[in-house]
Design a protein around this motif. Structure first.
Motif, PDB file in Angstrom:
ATOM      1  N   UNK A 103       9.861  85.154  45.253  1.00 42.86           N
ATOM      2  CA  UNK A 103      10.931  85.387  44.280  1.00 42.86           C
ATOM      3  C   UNK A 103      12.059  86.290  44.813  1.00 42.86           C
ATOM      4  N   UNK A 104      11.776  87.036  45.872  1.00 48.64           N
ATOM      5  CA  UNK A 104      12.821  87.892  46.467  1.00 48.64           C
ATOM      6  C   UNK A 104      12.898  87.642  47.976  1.00 48.64           C
ATOM      7  N   UNK A 105      13.344  86.463  48.368  1.00 47.76           N
ATOM      8  CA  UNK A 105      13.363  86.130  49.806  1.00 47.76           C
ATOM      9  C   UNK A 105      14.272  87.042  50.628  1.00 47.76           C
ATOM     10  N   UNK A 106      15.275  87.649  49.996  1.00 52.64           N
ATOM     11  CA  UNK A 106      16.155  88.554  50.733  1.00 52.64           C
ATOM     12  C   UNK A 106      15.429  89.811  51.186  1.00 52.64           C
ATOM     13  N   UNK A 107      14.335  90.126  50.516  1.00 53.51           N
ATOM     14  CA  UNK A 107      13.538  91.309  50.883  1.00 53.51           C
ATOM     15  C   UNK A 107      12.238  90.911  51.584  1.00 53.51           C
ATOM     16  N   UNK A 108      12.204  89.699  52.096  1.00 47.25           N
ATOM     17  CA  UNK A 108      10.969  89.202  52.722  1.00 47.25           C
ATOM     18  C   UNK A 108      10.517  90.091  53.869  1.00 47.25           C
ATOM     19  N   UNK A 109      11.455  90.608  54.652  1.00 52.56           N
ATOM     20  CA  UNK A 109      11.085  91.473  55.780  1.00 52.56           C
ATOM     21  C   UNK A 109      10.306  92.687  55.322  1.00 52.56           C
ATOM     22  N   UNK A 110      10.804  93.329  54.275  1.00 51.57           N
ATOM     23  CA  UNK A 110      10.123  94.509  53.731  1.00 51.57           C
ATOM     24  C   UNK A 110       8.730  94.147  53.214  1.00 51.57           C
ATOM     25  N   UNK A 111       8.658  93.101  52.401  1.00 53.85           N
ATOM     26  CA  UNK A 111       7.366  92.743  51.803  1.00 53.85           C
ATOM     27  C   UNK A 111       6.353  92.288  52.864  1.00 53.85           C
ATOM     28  N   UNK A 112       6.838  91.598  53.885  1.00 50.31           N
ATOM     29  CA  UNK A 112       5.937  91.183  54.970  1.00 50.31           C
ATOM     30  C   UNK A 112       5.402  92.399  55.726  1.00 50.31           C
ATOM     31  N   UNK A 113       6.278  93.380  55.958  1.00 50.25           N
ATOM     32  CA  UNK A 113       5.834  94.595  56.649  1.00 50.25           C
ATOM     33  C   UNK A 113       4.777  95.328  55.831  1.00 50.25           C
ATOM     34  N   UNK A 114       5.000  95.401  54.524  1.00 49.75           N
ATOM     35  CA  UNK A 114       4.027  96.053  53.652  1.00 49.75           C
ATOM     36  C   UNK A 114       2.712  95.267  53.610  1.00 49.75           C
ATOM     37  N   UNK A 115       2.838  93.959  53.603  1.00 50.66           N
ATOM     38  CA  UNK A 115       1.643  93.114  53.603  1.00 50.66           C
ATOM     39  C   UNK A 115       0.852  93.330  54.896  1.00 50.66           C
ATOM     40  N   UNK A 116       1.562  93.370  56.027  1.00 47.87           N
ATOM     41  CA  UNK A 116       0.888  93.585  57.301  1.00 47.87           C
ATOM     42  C   UNK A 116       0.175  94.935  57.319  1.00 47.87           C
ATOM     43  N   UNK A 117       0.824  95.944  56.761  1.00 51.19           N
ATOM     44  CA  UNK A 117       0.211  97.271  56.722  1.00 51.19           C
ATOM     45  C   UNK A 117      -1.074  97.250  55.891  1.00 51.19           C
ATOM     46  N   UNK A 118      -1.037  96.583  54.742  1.00 49.29           N
ATOM     47  CA  UNK A 118      -2.237  96.481  53.896  1.00 49.29           C
ATOM     48  C   UNK A 118      -3.335  95.711  54.631  1.00 49.29           C
TER      49      UNK A 118
END
Length: 411
Positions: A103-118
């Motif tokens: 739903x927020x593809x413009x922030x995909x980089x941030x969310x992917x980084x957070x996902x990787x950290x988790x």
């Protein structure tokens, strides 16, 4: 007619149902929003999920995903959750990030980084699964905080072997970090930790450049690593490449000139320093560097000419005066030790005093040389026997000193 009534009734019921659903969605968001605002994350979570699983698009502007992320992290970290509950929450959070990216593809980089950290810290996934997620995050947002880049770098280093090329990737990552944050010593330490020693680091950077020979950034990393290892012979190749591909970059020419100088490739060093002066005519150090080469070649007059150019740029800089005094010492040592040689030593002393009077970095060195030469200058007897009085001027002359064209005064 019956069919028409049926259709109208169904349309009405669907409209009512849709309106009810919309109202229910708004109610759920309102409850989520209020509970979150009051930091009652336990109560907020169920209503947040109802919105996210149904249709969060109209609530993006109200930051539903950042608020829900805060809620979920709180539930994971700030409650008395059991290990099983934390594991379930971890799975939920990973699912949440997939929804956020949708739903927020413009922030995909941030969310992917957070996902990787988790995945890394909470889910304890393998590096093979985590690394691609961090890499995708950085590909989508190269400006992510250094924290996530460092997490990826740590994984690269821990997982590096001969086949996967992770050492090269770690080198590239930390090199970029050190360039972006030159005052942060951590990135240099990380760079150095990639290799067992500086020689291996030289080989790693060379391999990286060899695989991408037209890449200026990789050429510079190889060159700068060679310079740090004081391997000037190896540094020459990438520096020559860089000066050819980017002939207006002053630093490339400076480093190449210095490498040539260290290798006693004097003619090339002179030409390179002259190119630096052409590109940066107001750089006082450039003239001194060239003067030092001519001093070493015993071309003292030429050396002094370049020193004078440096003095003109910065009359308060003591270093050119120190080197000029050394030129006079060098001239006196190379000729017969007679009265005129003593006068040249006196000229050196006078110039050292000038350097000391400026109170710069070399003031103490200059003052020490004045003391060291006190037995080399003319004595009172030298002046007396030549009928020279205090205040008289003595011109420096003779075949050995024709280039000097200076005078001293009898004290």
């Amino acid at each position: 007619m019956k069919h028409l009534k049926y259709l109208l009734m169904m349309t009405y019921l669907l409209g009512v149902s849709s309106l009810y659903a919309q109202n229910q969605l708004m109610a759920n968001f309102s409850l989520f929003y209020e509970y979150h605002k009051n930091k009652d994350y336990v109560s907020a979570a169920p209503y947040g999920w109802k919105v996210i699983n149904e249709d969060p698009s109209q609530f993006i502007k109200y930051k539903i995903f950042p608020k829900m992320e805060e809620t979920l992290w709180y539930l994971h970290d700030s409650t008395n959750a059991t290990d099983d509950e934390k594991k379930a929450l971890t799975d939920t959070i990973l699912y949440f990030y997939d929804k956020a990216i949708q739903y927020e593809p413009d922030l995909a980089g941030y969310y992917l980084a957070r996902k990787a950290y988790v995945m890394e810290v909470w889910a304890d996934e393998s590096a093979e699964k985590i690394i691609p997620v961090y890499e995708e995050a950085l590909a989508k947002d190269p400006e992510l905080p250094a924290f996530y880049k460092d997490r990826l770098g740590i994984l690269y280093i821990k997982s590096a072997n001969e086949e996967n090329g992770y050492k090269l990737k770690a080198l590239d990552l930390y090199s970029k970090l050190s360039e972006a944050e030159p005052d942060n010593p951590l990135w240099i330490q990380k760079l150095e930790s990639i290799a067992e020693n500086i020689e291996e680091l030289v080989e790693i950077t060379k391999k990286s450049w060899d695989l991408d020979k037209e890449n200026l950034e990789k050429a510079w990393k190889y060159a700068s690593t060679c310079l740090r290892a004081q391997d000037y012979e190896k540094a020459v190749e990438p520096l020559e490449f860089l000066t050819q591909k980017a002939p207006d970059v002053i630093n490339y020419w400076k480093q190449l000139a210095s490498a040539y100088d260290k290798l006693d490739k004097t003619d090339k060093a002179i030409n390179a320093y002259k190119k630096v002066i052409e590109l940066q005519p107001d750089g006082k150090e450039n003239y001194v560097n060239l003067a030092l080469i001519y001093k070493r070649l015993d071309q003292l007059s030429v050396a002094r000419t370049y020193l004078q150019k440096a003095m003109k740029i910065d009359p308060q800089w003591d270093y050119p005066y120190l080197i000029e005094a050394q030129l006079y010492e060098q001239a006196a040592r190379s000729c017969d030790y007679d009265f005129m040689a003593k006068c040249v030593y006196q000229l050196a002393v006078d110039t050292y005093r000038k350097a000391a009077s400026l109170g710069g970095q070399y003031a103490t060195v200059a003052a020490d040389r004045v003391k060291a030469l006190q037995n080399s200058v003319p004595t009172k007897e030298d002046y007396f026997f030549r009928k020279l009085k205090s205040g008289d001027t003595i011109k420096i002359e003779g075949a050995c000193y024709s280039w000097i064209d200076r005078s001293i005064q009898v004290p």
